[in-house]
Design an enzyme around this catalytic site. Structure first.
Site, PDB file in Angstrom:
ATOM      1  N   GLY A 118      -3.421   9.138  -7.363  1.00 34.44           N
ATOM      2  CA  GLY A 118      -2.579   9.268  -8.549  1.00 34.44           C
ATOM      3  C   GLY A 118      -2.451   7.939  -9.267  1.00 34.44           C
ATOM      4  O   GLY A 118      -2.296   6.906  -8.632  1.00 34.44           O
TER       5      GLY A 118
ATOM      6  N   THR B 176      -8.744   9.253   0.010  1.00 31.26           N
ATOM      7  CA  THR B 176      -9.651  10.393  -0.102  1.00 31.26           C
ATOM      8  C   THR B 176     -10.873  10.061  -0.960  1.00 31.26           C
ATOM      9  O   THR B 176     -10.778   9.341  -1.949  1.00 31.26           O
ATOM     10  CB  THR B 176      -8.888  11.569  -0.719  1.00 31.26           C
TER      11      THR B 176
ATOM     12  N   GLU C  64      -1.987  15.726   1.808  1.00 29.73           N
ATOM     13  CA  GLU C  64      -1.290  15.188   2.987  1.00 29.73           C
ATOM     14  C   GLU C  64      -1.430  16.121   4.187  1.00 29.73           C
ATOM     15  O   GLU C  64      -0.487  16.331   4.938  1.00 29.73           O
ATOM     16  CB  GLU C  64       0.199  14.954   2.667  1.00 29.73           C
TER      17      GLU C  64
END
Lengths: 697, 697
Positions: free
Chosen positions: A213, A174, A462
């Protein structure tokens, strides 16, 4: 807090239940062995004072929170490996040994899936209520190396990564300006044939990677999704393995601009990061080349389209249905226990105040959420079974044979649809449960904020909610057209071929399930007709017509999801009749019925719209009465039921939800240990409040 | 961040609008003068660098956050007084001068109401996105002194409190174990006639005061609600003024156990506290004695029941409807601007990605929330007008004449109902808007968390949602019985006397409003019948029957709220026709229509249940089409419209919502100034990650 033992309210509830929590717990865990294994693992961690927090994370600064999560995360991983080693030593040599070994050549997808369950399961949740920065290394970085790297690349990287031997990674897809529409990603990798290198660049601000993350301060390697260009020619999105921090000093490497994106509604332990490249060079062999290769001279070779990549996406969505179900039931357990301890507003004038779960309005908030969580689980189990079956078919068929993926479109649609519908339902349910705890539900120490934070994130990540519903609708439209052609339809949509209107029988559940299916089918038909109408006379292009039908298509997909969940719960109940004890079966029967009726009542507008003549006012009234009867019938077993989920107090992480019901003691104890309360007078009094007193306003 | 000017997307939108934002802004502010006054005040504060935050509060620890809010709060109050003084100096001497003075004898309820608006209005919101610890001093402590203290007590305390002359207070009612049911409060005050003192005690853990804003570390005086006992005889709940911290040292006084209750989902600047008493003595003249006195010898004298107390409660609820409307429109402004900057997923195959507000699904998320906020405002204005009228009637009638309160029961019911329905609607709307911003909506820097946090708190405080709905239902049931007796009904419930079924006419809005009213009336009747049935043959007592009807009663009250909001919006629109320019009127017409249809579609289940034969499928289809038409019609003015709310960027406090649309620049700038990003390598790398690399997993 000193152990005080079970409070009287909860003791009485436990004594009064008609089911045995432990029986439920065994069934819920999937067997006695599974239950004991999990309990052993939990005790192994929770008895270790190393994992107690001196300060509640919600009191920490964002920076402290990161340091805390990283520190605890490293301890967690180390202790988890120890556990696995000790387990291996205890067990007789056999089939599983190899998998637990985790030697370089035995790291496989199955092992990583199991590992994900460990990291995200009860223990991971308990230790990291808002997750932790090392999770993506195992849940995304390693699986991507395995599924996208060629043999040589796997040999070189996988073992080291598994052992955290100088490598901690994450997965960067992303960007600041692009999420759902991945073809729009802007990060680019230009191949330099002369030096046999790729040159990575972030051409615009919106091309910065954003969200991965562990990216902020933790990862030193990243799998990056970027547009490949060879001599100016575009070759689609490819994955590149890039070192971003020095292995020794951990300093960002030249050309790397990396940091943390900042605090969020939840998941504040994740260390989500941003990442920009400025002429960052990597050797040619760091493009992941299982499915496409760039040869030394710059020739591009594309292998067959990788169906298994698709599989990973489906897998993650299946897991998310489980995750949010878990969160919903954590919240339901907390709210149930609190509602049995809290007393408020006498029902009878001179009687003592009742436990608030005796108010029917409170039962109506809480019990349907328990039923919902259980029925989401029934759907997640089926989805998982389909997933495994499809993956086996695909592997058996080999990479170039697409026949193996016969069920894949249905699986894909179902996983999109259930991910969307269940994350929405779970988030809504958690919100209802939090509010059902009144003011105390608003405290961070009640832990609804962390639970809700994770569920809210799942709503978007997701696969954004609306995007997934539209994907589902596209599948449904194809099935609708196939139905018109009288083709055989996949199992989950056979109802589209059944054109008979609702005829109300004595079988209430069947009536309701059928009414939901009819609504879904009719809404789909309406959306399709609307779409066709928009295209007539060349008024709109196909794409514009799609856009103009968007509301109706998502409504159809949502109804399909509800119809599927209801039908599936009824089917699975049928299976359970043969497999569980009568008392447990009766309870599950009540829960499934409550879920199905709850679904119906929540979709009442659509149901009545599309079944105008199929349901009389009287039938509706009877249904309402039955719904309220079920609330009353479940009330005495509410505590035994949530006890049966067997959430350890640490997993719930809530002052309101502990097994012993010592709600007020824990609220106060948590408040007292807040760092703000450690000094009698805060420094700001002397610097600001007292001077104001003196000069007066 | 450096000023870059308006981005191209927003410039084009502004150029393309058919309405002038400034016209809307003038109307929305209530006039040109009001608009300019507010802007002047905003500039006065926002141009002062003293009020810039070096670090985003979401990055701070809970303790830092308190210190920051307290420090800034004292500066805010001082500067606000300065502003008032300078305004007074500028204005010609007149009627208002006295009020602005704020000398001891001129502090009155009206002044405090205005002051509350300043503290909670745009400037207060901008400076304290999660509120601040000194607010309750003005919004609850001072008003209580004024409304509950006798003349002597007011003389002694009010002026000092207004000037913060050694006094900062809060209001302590709720306890750890009791919220809604205040008769259950346990804190007690025993009168000691010998020493002419009250002795305050917290007999149990659950009797601890819990929640009062500013109580933790800030307040040194508290108005405490406690059960009065004289020689062991109970005399109901009374209010006591208690010093809890030393005026000089700020140390808690002997017998006082006070602290902060800890972090919450939002409102983390408030310093909500807990408070326990152990034999704390206060002189007799510190019971607030306007309505009840304890004489020196221990005789208890009760005055007439104070209707004005009731009034304060109503006032607070009226204000909450405003507050949540404000939050909803902040969120709508942010989401609208973001949706015009964000581009995603081409509608046409080879076209560039459109602004996401061009997707109908996105319009359907955002535009109805704008309409909703505006119609909530129309209801809040009416409620405020009724409130003022009733208060005047009451004051004119004097304290012992209850005739003045003729409209009070209706006002009370309406304020309960709208507080419940609007806080729920606003919270739901804010959630939809946040989710409509995808992942970026999840960032704290987008500010949805603060906005949603305050709205979520409002759902529960000052009257828990379900409790308020049940109170509304009780009022409605009385009206239902009056309707059966053909009595004249209050304006908001006259529809209960209209028994005619829905007859669909050309007037769509009238049809819809009527359908909602019929549904509310029918649901109420059903609940009442069910209640009666439960009592037949002595099956249940009246109270049990009430409990068993709880779900149905709250459903009726909710429908009543929706019907009222829809009907009121239509009525107010009629008024506006004469008062605003045609272009603005047309826009408002579209918005009211969208709101009314949105309400209808959200209540579709109830509407179809209770209007089975009144609405055909075709009429429903036309309604859906009209709804989608309205979305399309409003789309080009979406930005002009939210610009017209005239929220200063500081008030929105959002990286996504600024006037210039520089979304990505701001997201990145905010991320970069995060303290976690101020060092290239975090210390935890050296202490934990590197050692793990070395020993390997």
């Amino acid at each position: 807090m000193e152990a005080l033992g079970e409070c009287i309210e909860l003791r009485r509830e436990r004594e009064g239940a008609t089911i045995a929590s432990e029986d439920f717990a065994v069934w819920w865990a999937g067997g006695r062995h599974e239950l004991e294994e999990r309990r052993a693992l939990e005790n192994y961690f929770f008895n270790d004072p190393e994992f107690d927090d001196a300060v509640h994370p919600s009191c920490m600064s964002y920076k402290q929170r990161y340091e805390h999560a990283l520190t605890k995360g490293t301890k967690f991983l180390a202790k988890l490996r120890e556990w696995q080693r000790s387990r291996r030593a205890q067990q007789p040599k056999g089939k599983e040994e190899h998998e637990l070994e985790g030697a370089e050549d035995s790291v496989n997808i199955k092992l990583l899936y199991d590992y994900r369950m460990l990291l995200s399961g009860p223990v991971g949740t308990a230790l990291f209520q808002q997750s932790f920065p090392l999770r993506l290394h195992f849940s995304m970085f390693l699986p991507t190396l395995l599924s996208q790297g060629n043999a040589e690349q796997q040999r070189r990287w996988v073992g080291r990564a598994w052992r955290l031997d100088g490598i901690v990674g994450t997965y960067a897809q992303t960007e600041l300006g692009h999420g759902s529409y991945i073809r729009g990603l802007e990060t680019r990798a230009d191949y330099d044939a002369e030096r046999e290198q790729f040159v990575l660049n972030t051409p615009t601000l919106s091309a910065y990677k954003w969200w991965p993350g562990g990216l902020g301060q933790t990862a030193n390697m990243v799998v990056v999704l970027a547009q490949l260009y060879i001599r100016g020619k575009h070759h689609g999105l490819q994955q590149f393995l890039v070192r971003i921090r020095d292995e020794q000093t951990h300093e960002p490497l030249p050309g790397i601009d990396v940091g943390d994106i900042g605090p969020k509604l939840g998941a504040n332990g994740v260390n989500n990061g941003f990442l920009g490249f400025r002429n960052v060079r990597i050797p040619r062999d760091q493009m992941l080349m299982k499915n496409a290769q760039v040869l030394a001279d710059g020739r591009f070779v594309q292998a067959a389209q990788p169906l298994l990549v698709y599989g990973t996406m489906v897998f993650v969505r299946v897991m998310i249905v489980r995750d949010v179900m878990f969160g919903l039931l954590q919240a339901a357990t907390i709210a149930t226990r609190y509602s049995l301890v809290r007393r408020q507003s006498p029902i009878e004038p001179n009687a003592p105040e009742p436990q608030i779960l005796d108010h029917v309005t409170q039962q109506a908030k809480i019990l349907p959420q328990i039923a919902r969580g259980i029925c989401y689980r029934l759907a997640a189990d089926v989805l998982w079974a389909i997933y495994q079956r499809v993956m086996q078919q695909l592997e058996a068929a080999g990479p170039n044979n697409s026949n193996g993926g016969r069920e894949l479109p249905e699986l894909h649609a179902l996983s999109c649809c259930l991910k969307a519908v269940c994350t929405e339902g779970a988030a809504e349910g958690i919100d209802v449960l939090r509010k059902a705890c009144g003011g105390h539900g608003y405290m961070s120490s009640a832990n609804f904020d962390s639970i809700q934070g994770l569920a809210s994130a799942a709503f978007t990540y997701e696969g954004e909610h609306t995007v997934l519903l539209l994907q589902t609708a596209r599948f449904l439209l194809r099935q609708h057209l196939d139905a018109l052609k009288r083709k055989v339809l996949p199992a989950s949509v056979t109802y589209l071929r059944n054109a008979s209107p609702l005829s109300w029988s004595d079988n209430l559940l069947e009536n309701v399930a059928r009414a939901l299916e009819i609504s879904a089918a009719a809404q789909l038909r309406e959306a399709w007709q609307w779409q066709q109408e928009q295209r007539q006379h060349g008024k709109h292009t196909e794409q514009q017509a799609n856009n103009l039908s968007g509301r109706r298509l998502t409504a159809a997909a949502t109804l399909h999801g509800h119809a599927y969940l209801a039908r599936n719960a009824i089917k699975q109940l049928e299976q359970l009749r043969r497999n569980v004890q009568p008392a447990l079966y009766e309870l599950l029967q009540q829960l499934v019925e409550l879920f199905v009726l709850h679904t119906f009542l929540r979709q009442l507008g659509a149901v009545l719209k599309w079944n105008r003549n199929g349901i009389s006012s009287k039938q509706l009234q009877q249904l309402e009465q039955r719904y309220e009867q079920l609330l009353g019938a479940l009330r005495p077993n509410a505590l035994a039921l949530v006890d049966g989920f067997d959430f350890h107090d640490r997993v719930l992480g809530s002052t309101l939800g502990c097994w012993d019901g010592r709600v007020y003691e824990r609220l106060m104890a948590e408040a007292r240990r807040n760092p703000l309360n450690q000094e009698a007078v805060n420094s700001s009094y002397h610097t600001h409040l007292q001077p104001l007193f003196r000069c007066k306003l």
